[in-house]
Structure formats: structure tokens, C-alpha cells
Design a protein around this motif. Structure first.
Motif, PDB file in Angstrom:
ATOM      1  N   ARG A 196       0.829  -1.215   0.000  1.00 20.01           N
ATOM      2  CA  ARG A 196       0.000   0.000   0.000  1.00 20.01           C
ATOM      3  C   ARG A 196       0.861   1.263   0.000  1.00 20.01           C
ATOM      4  NH1 ARG A 196      -3.820   0.286   5.034  1.00 20.01           N
ATOM      5  NH2 ARG A 196      -4.296  -1.803   4.229  1.00 20.01           N
ATOM      6  N   ASP A 211      -6.054  -2.031  -1.608  1.00 19.83           N
ATOM      7  CA  ASP A 211      -5.529  -3.394  -1.502  1.00 19.83           C
ATOM      8  C   ASP A 211      -6.342  -4.370  -2.341  1.00 19.83           C
ATOM      9  OD1 ASP A 211      -4.044  -2.088   0.379  1.00 19.83           O
ATOM     10  OD2 ASP A 211      -4.807  -3.208   2.101  1.00 19.83           O
ATOM     11  N   ASP A 280       2.314  -5.455   3.454  1.00 17.15           N
ATOM     12  CA  ASP A 280       1.191  -5.658   4.358  1.00 17.15           C
ATOM     13  C   ASP A 280       1.618  -6.068   5.756  1.00 17.15           C
ATOM     14  OD1 ASP A 280       2.047  -8.173   3.562  1.00 17.15           O
ATOM     15  OD2 ASP A 280       0.042  -9.045   3.591  1.00 17.15           O
ATOM     16  N   TRP A 283       0.770  -2.820   7.337  1.00 17.17           N
ATOM     17  CA  TRP A 283      -0.639  -2.400   7.304  1.00 17.17           C
ATOM     18  C   TRP A 283      -1.570  -3.393   7.987  1.00 17.17           C
ATOM     19  CZ3 TRP A 283      -0.065   2.346   6.427  1.00 17.17           C
ATOM     20  CH2 TRP A 283       0.821   2.831   5.479  1.00 17.17           C
ATOM     21  N   SER A 287      -2.856   1.305  11.156  1.00 18.66           N
ATOM     22  CA  SER A 287      -3.748   2.005  10.243  1.00 18.66           C
ATOM     23  C   SER A 287      -3.014   3.114   9.500  1.00 18.66           C
ATOM     24  CB  SER A 287      -4.925   2.608  11.019  1.00 18.66           C
ATOM     25  OG  SER A 287      -4.472   3.660  11.863  1.00 18.66           O
ATOM     26  N   ASN A 288      -3.633   3.590   8.424  1.00 20.05           N
ATOM     27  CA  ASN A 288      -3.059   4.710   7.676  1.00 20.05           C
ATOM     28  C   ASN A 288      -2.862   5.930   8.560  1.00 20.05           C
ATOM     29  OD1 ASN A 288      -3.412   2.973   5.535  1.00 20.05           O
ATOM     30  ND2 ASN A 288      -5.000   4.178   4.524  1.00 20.05           N
TER      31      ASN A 288
END
Length: 356
Positions: A196, A211, A280, A283, A287-288
């Protein structure tokens, strides 16, 4: 471009305990466990593995890579709790210089590749994908209207897929690919898989990619329409095998798993602060919003975890290294069980470096 490797033992970092507290990990049993792990790491530490001795390479727990040029982002790669490092990253600054009507346009390339079934496809993408894209861009240079980014990216990914599929081992080996090209006025993202890219713009986290998970409604429909199925086998997997619905390689899962990337083109704005690319392994547990919050604190100098190990590093370079390192350590503290690879790009710095 030269990249030097710097060894760093994660469990001995002074900030690791802070990361554990942030993740809610504390207590006497945790301290005892951490001490045992430190002892194990010290016993297994080696300086330079002999050529061909892969067992020693696997013992290497943490790796931070730095580019010695004056304008660059930093990235950090952690083998984590896996037996093998299957991630790969690519940073190619100025990989294309396009001259159009006497105007020189410089483009930088960043890629995160999360391999599965082995590291060979991910390493192949690291070595070749930016070169394939540069060749495609050279064919399209000089266009008055600019590049057709979606066509360029899709064709480059397909050619990369064709290259790796010519190799015998690729039947059950593949890699995700999240690629970002940064120019003076544009950010182009091509994503194939579940790595991401996230942009921090004006203090807010802006996802630059979506994703490719097998249970994503449109991906599930595409897989079933092509004759495949998604099976819940320790998570949703294509044909019960692969936990991502798009990748480069994986010849045995074609046409259910495809190498076609989703491409987004974003104009750069004055409020763009930095960008995070990661596999990943990050992630899955962060979180973003939290990732951007942590990087912002690192850039502001409020979080520090790694020592400045080279006199050539200026303050900006150190803070980018530090931000990538903090994110990987925090992901480990939060229980990530995967390889973790992170690239942090300071977009404000790059704006100045691109001015002619």
C-alpha cells in the motif's frame, strides 16, 4: 546509486519498550521474554555471511538501507517472525529525465515488492521493473500532452510478468508490486496486490492505493467470473492458496490472479508532506492514520529510535531513516508476523530538489 546496509538489533533498541507500551504490551513476563530474545540474538549474530550460506543470512533480523546521495528517502526492512526475507524494495532517484521542448522533467521511482513462495520474483522486480518502465517512458517521451500513465504502468507490469514467467520456478512463486513515480507536479501510483501507498496531505492520511484482497467485492466477482473461487483457509484465499488477488508471477493461478495494476494519477499540492510505501506486514497491524501520525512525530523530532551512524547523513536524512525504523519496530511490537518493508518519502524535500 550506492546503498549501504546498517545492522540494527530490534529488541535492543531503546525505543522498543516505548513501542511495546504503545501497543499495550507490558508486564514482568514480557520483560523476561525480551531478555531471552536479546540473548538469543546475541548468540546468533554474525558479521559477514559466507557466500552461499543462506542459513546465516536468515539469522539477520533487521536491516536499514540508506542511499548516500544528498536527496533521498529512507527505507527499513525487517524479516520479522518469518524464516525467510521475501520482501524487496527499490529506490531509483532520477530514473528518467525527460526532455520535452527544452523542459527537463525528472522522475523518481519507489517500489515495494512482497514476495510469496520465495524471494526470487520480488528480487527480480526490484532489479528490473523500473528499467522496464523507463524503457516504456522513453518510447512515449516528447509527447506534448504528457505521458499516458495508466497505459505505461499496465504494459510495464505485464512485461515484467512475462519475464518472470519464462523462468521455470515461477509456477508457484510471485510478488505483489506497489510502485510510485514522483515528478515535479505529479504522483503516479500503480498497485498490484496488498502492499500500500499512503500520502500525508495537510495533516490528513490519503490512501493512494486500494488493496487487492480476494474478498474485495469487485475482485471476488472477477475471480468467480474467470472460473476461480475464493476459499476461507486461514483467511480468504484464491483457490485456497493465495491471500492476494493480484500479483506478478504465480503462473499456476492464472487467470484468477492477474498482474494488471490499478493506476492513480495525483497532482502534487503545497500541502503534501510525505508518503509511506509499505508491505502488508505493516498495514496488517497499523492504520493509515496512525502510520502518518508516527512519521509526522519523527519528522518533528519528537520520536527517535536509531542512532545517526554516518557523518554523511544530514538532519532530514536521519529523520527519514528514523521514521521508517520506528514504523517497523511498532509493527513488530503490535504482533506483525510477516516481513515488514517501509519506504518514507519526504515530499517537501523533493519539491525543492526538483526546482531547476
Amino acid at each position: 546509486m550506492m546503498i549501504n546496509n546498517i545492522d540494527h538489533t530490534i529488541s535492543s533498541s531503546s525505543s522498543f519498550n516505548n513501542c511495546r507500551l504503545t501497543a499495550g504490551c507490558s508486564g514482568g513476563s514480557d520483560v523476561a521474554l525480551a531478555r531471552r530474545r536479546r540473548a538469543e540474538l546475541r548468540r546468533s549474530k554474525v558479521s559477514v555471511p559466507s557466500q552461499g550460506d543462506e542459513s546465516l543470512i536468515k539469522r539477520k533480523r533487521f536491516e536499514t538501507c540508506e542511499n548516500e546521495s544528498t536527496e533521498f528517502p529512507q527505507h527499513s526492512c525487517v524479516i520479522g517472525r518469518r524464516r525467510e526475507m521475501e520482501d524487496a524494495v527499490s529506490v531509483e532517484l532520477g530514473f528518467v529525465n525527460d526532455n520535452n521542448d527544452n523542459n527537463s522533467r525528472k522522475f523518481d521511482f519507489y517500489g515495494v515488492y512482497d514476495g510469496h513462495g520465495g524471494s526470487r520474483v520480488a528480487n527480480g522486480c526490484r532489479e528490473r521493473l523500473h528499467k522496464v518502465l523507463a524503457a516504456e517512458m522513453a518510447v512515449g517521451s516528447g509527447r506534448v500532452a504528457g505521458f499516458d500513465w495508466e497505459t505505461l504502468m499496465v504494459e510495464s507490469f505485464e512485461k515484467m510478468d512475462e519475464e518472470v514467467n519464462e523462468l521455470e520456478f515461477v509456477g508457484s512463486v510471485g510478488s505483489t508490486a506497489t510502485v510510485v513515480v514522483v515528478g515535479e507536479d505529479v504522483i503516479v501510483v500503480a498497485n498490484c496486490g496488498d502492499s500500500r501507498a499512503v500520502l500525508s496531505r495537510g495533516g490528513a492520511a490519503v490512501p493512494l492505493s486500494n488493496d487487492h484482497k480476494p474478498d474485495r467485492p469487485d475482485e471476488l466477482e472477477r475471480i468467480e467470473r474467470s472460473g476461480g473461487t475464493v476459499i476461507n483457509w486461514n483467511g480468504q484465499r484464491v483457490m485456497g492458496v493465495l491471500a492476494t488477488s493480484r500479483s506478478i508471477g504465480d503462473r499456476h493461478l492464472n487467470p484468477y490472479v492477474i498482474p494488471k495494476p490499478e493506476v492513480t494519477v495525483n497532482k502534487r499540492e503545497d500541502g503534501d508532506e510525505f508518503m509511506i510505501l509499505a508491505s502488508d506486514g505493516l498495514w496488517d497491524v497499523i492504520s493509515n492514520d496512525l502510520a502518518c501520525h508516527v512519521v509526522r512525530k519523527c519528522i518533528d523530532g519528537r520520536i527517535s529510535t536509531c542512532r545517526r551512524r554516518s557523518q554523511q547523513l544530514n538532519d532530514n536524512q536521519y529523520r527519514m531513516t528514523n521514521a521508517a525504523t520506528v514504523l517497523t519496530e511498532l509493527a513488530m511490537a503490535r504482533g506483525s508476523k510477516d516481513n515488514i518493508s517501509v519506504i518514507v518519502v519526504n515530499l517537501k524535500r523533493l519539491i525543492r530538489s526538483h526546482v531547476r
